[in-house]
Design an enzyme around this catalytic site. Structure first.
Site, PDB file in Angstrom:
ATOM      1  N   ARG A   1      -7.974  -4.152   5.891  1.00 52.09           N
ATOM      2  CA  ARG A   1      -9.231  -3.454   5.668  1.00 52.09           C
ATOM      3  C   ARG A   1     -10.358  -4.416   5.352  1.00 52.09           C
ATOM      4  NH1 ARG A   1      -6.021   0.536   1.785  1.00 52.09           N
ATOM      5  NH2 ARG A   1      -4.975  -1.465   1.563  1.00 52.09           N
TER       6      ARG A   1
ATOM      7  N   HIS B   1      -4.704   5.319   7.554  1.00 57.13           N
ATOM      8  CA  HIS B   1      -3.344   5.151   8.075  1.00 57.13           C
ATOM      9  C   HIS B   1      -3.253   5.753   9.485  1.00 57.13           C
ATOM     10  CE1 HIS B   1      -1.986   5.340   3.608  1.00 57.13           C
ATOM     11  NE2 HIS B   1      -1.861   4.096   3.982  1.00 57.13           N
TER      12      HIS B   1
ATOM     13  N   LYS C   1       5.121   0.642  -7.121  1.00 58.24           N
ATOM     14  CA  LYS C   1       3.773   1.072  -7.490  1.00 58.24           C
ATOM     15  C   LYS C   1       3.743   2.056  -8.663  1.00 58.24           C
ATOM     16  CE  LYS C   1       1.463   0.401  -3.071  1.00 58.24           C
ATOM     17  NZ  LYS C   1       1.015   1.058  -1.840  1.00 58.24           N
TER      18      LYS C   1
ATOM     19  N   SER D   1      -4.913   5.005  -0.450  1.00 58.25           N
ATOM     20  CA  SER D   1      -4.280   6.157  -1.098  1.00 58.25           C
ATOM     21  C   SER D   1      -4.656   6.205  -2.579  1.00 58.25           C
ATOM     22  CB  SER D   1      -2.762   6.074  -0.962  1.00 58.25           C
ATOM     23  OG  SER D   1      -2.387   6.093   0.383  1.00 58.25           O
TER      24      SER D   1
HETATM   25  N1  LIG Z   1      -7.796   2.563   5.524  1.00 57.77           N
HETATM   26  C1  LIG Z   1      -6.915   1.728   6.054  1.00 57.77           C
HETATM   27  N2  LIG Z   1      -7.212   1.047   7.160  1.00 57.77           N
HETATM   28  C2  LIG Z   1      -6.337   0.155   7.682  1.00 57.77           C
HETATM   29  N3  LIG Z   1      -5.155  -0.145   7.176  1.00 57.77           N
HETATM   30  C3  LIG Z   1      -4.798   0.514   6.072  1.00 57.77           C
HETATM   31  C4  LIG Z   1      -5.648   1.480   5.452  1.00 57.77           C
HETATM   32  N4  LIG Z   1      -5.015   1.956   4.342  1.00 57.77           N
HETATM   33  C5  LIG Z   1      -3.837   1.314   4.292  1.00 57.77           C
HETATM   34  N5  LIG Z   1      -3.699   0.454   5.308  1.00 57.77           N
HETATM   35  C6  LIG Z   1      -2.588  -0.440   5.587  1.00 57.77           C
HETATM   36  O1  LIG Z   1      -1.422   0.324   5.715  1.00 57.77           O
HETATM   37  C7  LIG Z   1      -0.304  -0.408   5.224  1.00 57.77           C
HETATM   38  C8  LIG Z   1       0.420   0.438   4.197  1.00 57.77           C
HETATM   39  O2  LIG Z   1      -0.406   0.549   3.087  1.00 57.77           O
HETATM   40  P1  LIG Z   1      -0.146   1.404   1.790  1.00 57.77           P
HETATM   41  O3  LIG Z   1       0.981   2.323   1.959  1.00 57.77           O
HETATM   42  O4  LIG Z   1      -0.153   0.463   0.638  1.00 57.77           O
HETATM   43  O5  LIG Z   1      -1.495   2.258   1.781  1.00 57.77           O
HETATM   44  P2  LIG Z   1      -2.688   2.167   0.782  1.00 57.77           P
HETATM   45  O6  LIG Z   1      -3.704   3.140   1.244  1.00 57.77           O
HETATM   46  O7  LIG Z   1      -3.115   0.748   0.590  1.00 57.77           O
HETATM   47  O8  LIG Z   1      -2.008   2.740  -0.546  1.00 57.77           O
HETATM   48  P3  LIG Z   1      -2.151   2.213  -2.060  1.00 57.77           P
HETATM   49  O9  LIG Z   1      -3.557   2.474  -2.447  1.00 57.77           O
HETATM   50  O10 LIG Z   1      -1.132   3.040  -2.771  1.00 57.77           O
HETATM   51  O11 LIG Z   1      -1.784   0.747  -2.020  1.00 57.77           O
HETATM   52  C9  LIG Z   1      -0.872  -1.728   4.693  1.00 57.77           C
HETATM   53  O12 LIG Z   1      -0.773  -2.710   5.694  1.00 57.77           O
HETATM   54  C10 LIG Z   1      -2.324  -1.403   4.450  1.00 57.77           C
HETATM   55  O13 LIG Z   1      -3.134  -2.548   4.532  1.00 57.77           O
HETATM   56 MG   LIG Z   2      -1.978  -0.655  -0.456  1.00 53.91          MG
END
Ligand SMILES: Nc1ncnc2c1ncn2[C@@H]1O[C@H](COP(=O)(O)OP(=O)(O)OP(=O)(O)O)[C@@H](O)[C@H]1O
Ligand SMILES: [Mg+2]
Length: 164
Positions: free
Chosen positions: A93, A19, A43, A131
């Site tokens: 990703r 993030h 979620k 996450s």
């Molecule tokens: N490692 C990462 N690299 C790039 N973009 C990311 C990454 N992790 C999350 N995102 C992007 O950030 C945005 C918010 O994602 P989100 O809050 O669902 O995070 P997440 O890590 O995917 O959490 P969860 O595992 O709970 O779904 C989405 O567009 C997601 O694709």
């Molecule tokens: Mg996600």
């Protein structure tokens, strides 16, 4: 002057280096970036409260002067309009993110044709970080210090100690 404000929405439960990588990339190309924590996500029960997530992200983005943090509920397009934002930032990703993100972007375009979605890719080393996976491996005793900011590691440890 023409300035571009963008919203980076998500659940951030918790904030990861993936993030943060995206926030840093986004902040380089827009004038103002608002990280927006979705209050009512579908979620299930979150590990960290919205207030805790707000605190963690605020601390982590403090050095970035054009980045702010807030929370929102309801339709993203309504929130974006209310904020005067022209764009939404989202991360891709892997191909697996693409289908969902594409659908969301198209739905948002349908709901507000003026709002654009910007997709960015994180550094390769964060392409597998989510996450959900962080929480999963941390619970089983993994060292996640290379994948989340130090303040998140501390909070994760405190949660575990508190039996949360
Ligand atoms: N490692 C990462 N690299 C790039 N973009 C990311 C990454 N992790 C999350 N995102 C992007 O950030 C945005 C918010 O994602 P989100 O809050 O669902 O995070 P997440 O890590 O995917 O959490 P969860 O595992 O709970 O779904 C989405 O567009 C997601 O694709
Ligand atoms: Mg996600």
């Amino acid at each position: 002057m023409h300035t571009v404000k963008a919203i980076y929405p998500g659940t951030f439960d918790p904030l990861t280096n993936g993030h943060l990588d995206l926030i840093a990339r986004g902040a380089k190309i827009v004038d103002e970036l608002v990280v927006a924590i979705l209050r009512n996500s579908d979620k299930g029960t979150p590990l960290f409260s919205v207030a805790e997530r707000l605190e963690m992200i605020s601390e982590a983005v403090a050095p970035m002067e054009n980045v702010s943090v807030t929370t929102f509920d309801g339709l993203l397009v309504d929130f974006a309009r209310q904020q005067g934002a022209k764009a939404v930032l989202r991360g891709i990703r892997a191909i697996s993110d693409y289908e969902y993100e594409f659908q969301m972007a198209m739905m948002n375009r349908k709901l507000d044709p003026e709002l654009e979605t910007l997709f960015m890719m994180p550094a390769e080393k964060y392409t597998y970080v989510s996450s959900r996976l962080i929480k999963g491996v941390f619970r089983l005793g993994a060292d996640v210090s290379a994948l989340v900011p130090p303040l998140v590691v501390e909070r994760l440890k405190r949660k575990t100690a508190a039996g949360g």
